[in-house]
Design a protein around this motif. Structure first.
Motif, mmCIF file in Angstrom:
data_model
loop_
_atom_site.group_PDB
_atom_site.id
_atom_site.type_symbol
_atom_site.label_atom_id
_atom_site.label_comp_id
_atom_site.label_asym_id
_atom_site.label_seq_id
_atom_site.Cartn_x
_atom_site.Cartn_y
_atom_site.Cartn_z
ATOM 1 N N GLY A 132 0.810 -1.214 0.000
ATOM 2 C CA GLY A 132 0.000 0.000 0.000
ATOM 3 C C GLY A 132 0.840 1.259 0.000
ATOM 4 O O GLY A 132 2.036 1.233 0.288
ATOM 5 N N ASP A 133 0.198 2.351 -0.316
ATOM 6 C CA ASP A 133 0.879 3.639 -0.429
ATOM 7 C C ASP A 133 0.853 4.378 0.909
ATOM 8 O O ASP A 133 0.149 5.384 1.094
ATOM 9 N N TYR A 134 1.621 3.863 1.844
ATOM 10 C CA TYR A 134 1.775 4.497 3.151
ATOM 11 C C TYR A 134 3.093 4.024 3.733
ATOM 12 O O TYR A 134 3.720 3.100 3.208
ATOM 13 N N VAL A 135 3.531 4.667 4.805
ATOM 14 C CA VAL A 135 4.843 4.376 5.371
ATOM 15 C C VAL A 135 4.682 3.561 6.653
ATOM 16 O O VAL A 135 3.905 3.927 7.540
ATOM 17 N N LEU A 136 5.428 2.463 6.757
ATOM 18 C CA LEU A 136 5.477 1.636 7.955
ATOM 19 C C LEU A 136 6.879 1.668 8.535
ATOM 20 O O LEU A 136 7.836 2.054 7.865
ATOM 21 N N THR A 137 6.998 1.237 9.782
ATOM 22 C CA THR A 137 8.291 1.245 10.450
ATOM 23 C C THR A 137 9.242 0.212 9.865
ATOM 24 O O THR A 137 10.458 0.408 9.863
ATOM 25 N N GLY A 138 8.711 -0.887 9.374
ATOM 26 C CA GLY A 138 9.560 -1.939 8.822
ATOM 27 C C GLY A 138 8.766 -2.909 7.981
ATOM 28 O O GLY A 138 7.541 -2.791 7.842
ATOM 29 N N GLY A 139 9.466 -3.884 7.439
ATOM 30 C CA GLY A 139 8.831 -4.843 6.535
ATOM 31 C C GLY A 139 8.192 -6.032 7.215
ATOM 32 O O GLY A 139 7.630 -6.896 6.540
ATOM 33 N N GLU A 140 8.233 -6.076 8.552
ATOM 34 C CA GLU A 140 7.681 -7.239 9.245
ATOM 35 C C GLU A 140 6.165 -7.338 9.083
ATOM 36 O O GLU A 140 5.629 -8.429 8.824
ATOM 37 N N LEU A 141 5.460 -6.228 9.243
ATOM 38 C CA LEU A 141 4.007 -6.269 9.088
ATOM 39 C C LEU A 141 3.595 -6.637 7.662
ATOM 40 O O LEU A 141 2.716 -7.482 7.481
ATOM 41 N N PRO A 142 4.197 -6.042 6.619
ATOM 42 C CA PRO A 142 3.893 -6.515 5.271
ATOM 43 C C PRO A 142 4.173 -8.006 5.082
ATOM 44 O O PRO A 142 3.403 -8.711 4.420
#
Length: 255
Positions: A132-142
């Protein structure tokens, strides 16, 4: 199926992979999951996985050396994995992608952190994905999102093999539509009643009602899905009318 993840926070995965449908499927032996600590492939006493970017800029970048060594070491043990990186420049994740990933014998999910990765690390990717087009803290949730979507497609994971076919975005029976509205007891709640047809016991009428409801919900909430949906000519005409009603415009094929 074997799913590996490499991360600087591998402990994040276990609560998800051991709970609910994923936990049952894992205990049943439908898949194996292994979370690997990226710091295991560092060679300094601080176990450093990041450094400042050349040319300046904000934040830190993940170093290419530990990423490359981790991917190569993990791939050397067992079947070669399909390596997935998560990045804003990746292909948008969707149900069709999940269905394709579910056909692999093994996938390796590489989780980024900080301001991103050294660009050279992407040379080790078989595929880049964005959820998705948003910023997360890291790639773990994706990575967990992708793993969940893939695991539930494995034969036996849901128990009822028809469950996947009736859900929103399934590319099978519903033709890419949102799922129809569903109800359970009580039949009336605060003057809101379950549609009579669902209480009729007439399965043919119920199926027709649900199909029409799925089309209407898709036109109302996700009209962008209609162009690619599997519809009869009559259903497509109805969809055009519904989209005009809800959004004041027609589908792209009629513009």
């Amino acid at each position: 199926m074997i799913i590996d993840a490499v991360s600087v926070f591998p402990e994040m995965f276990e609560p998800v992979m051991s709970t609910s449908i994923l936990g049952r499927a894992r205990r049943a032996g439908l898949f194996e999951f292994h979370a690997h600590d990226l710091r295991d492939w560092t060679h300094d006493r601080h176990r450093t996985v990041d450094d400042e970017p050349y040319g300046g800029g904000q934040g830190m970048l993940m170093k290419v050396e530990p990423l490359a060594e981790a991917i190569e070491a993990i791939a050397a043990e067992g079947p070669r994995p399909h390596v997935v990186f998560f990045t804003p420049c990746g292909s948008p994740f969707c149900q069709a992608t999940a269905e394709r990933l579910a056909t692999y014998e093994r996938i390796l999910l590489v989780c980024g952190r900080y301001e991103g990765m050294d660009e050279r690390a992407y040379a080790f990717a078989d595929e880049r994905i964005s959820i998705g087009d948003y910023v997360l803290t890291g790639g773990e949730l994706p990575a967990m999102v992708v793993a969940d979507a893939v695991i539930r497609l494995l034969p036996g994971a849901l128990g009822d093999e028809m469950s996947n076919r009736d859900e929103s975005f399934s590319t099978e029976d519903d033709g890419g539509l949102l799922e129809y509205a569903q109800y359970t007891r009580p039949a009336v709640f605060r003057d809101m009643a379950v549609p009579d047809i669902l209480l009729s016991g007439d399965h043919a009428k119920v199926d027709a009602y649900r199909r029409a409801d799925a089309i209407e919900r898709t036109c109302r909430w996700r009209p962008d899905l209609i162009d690619a949906a599997s519809l009869t000519p009559e259903e497509r005409d109805r969809a055009r009318t519904l989209i005009e009603r809800y959004h004041g415009r027609q589908t792209s094929e009629t513009e």
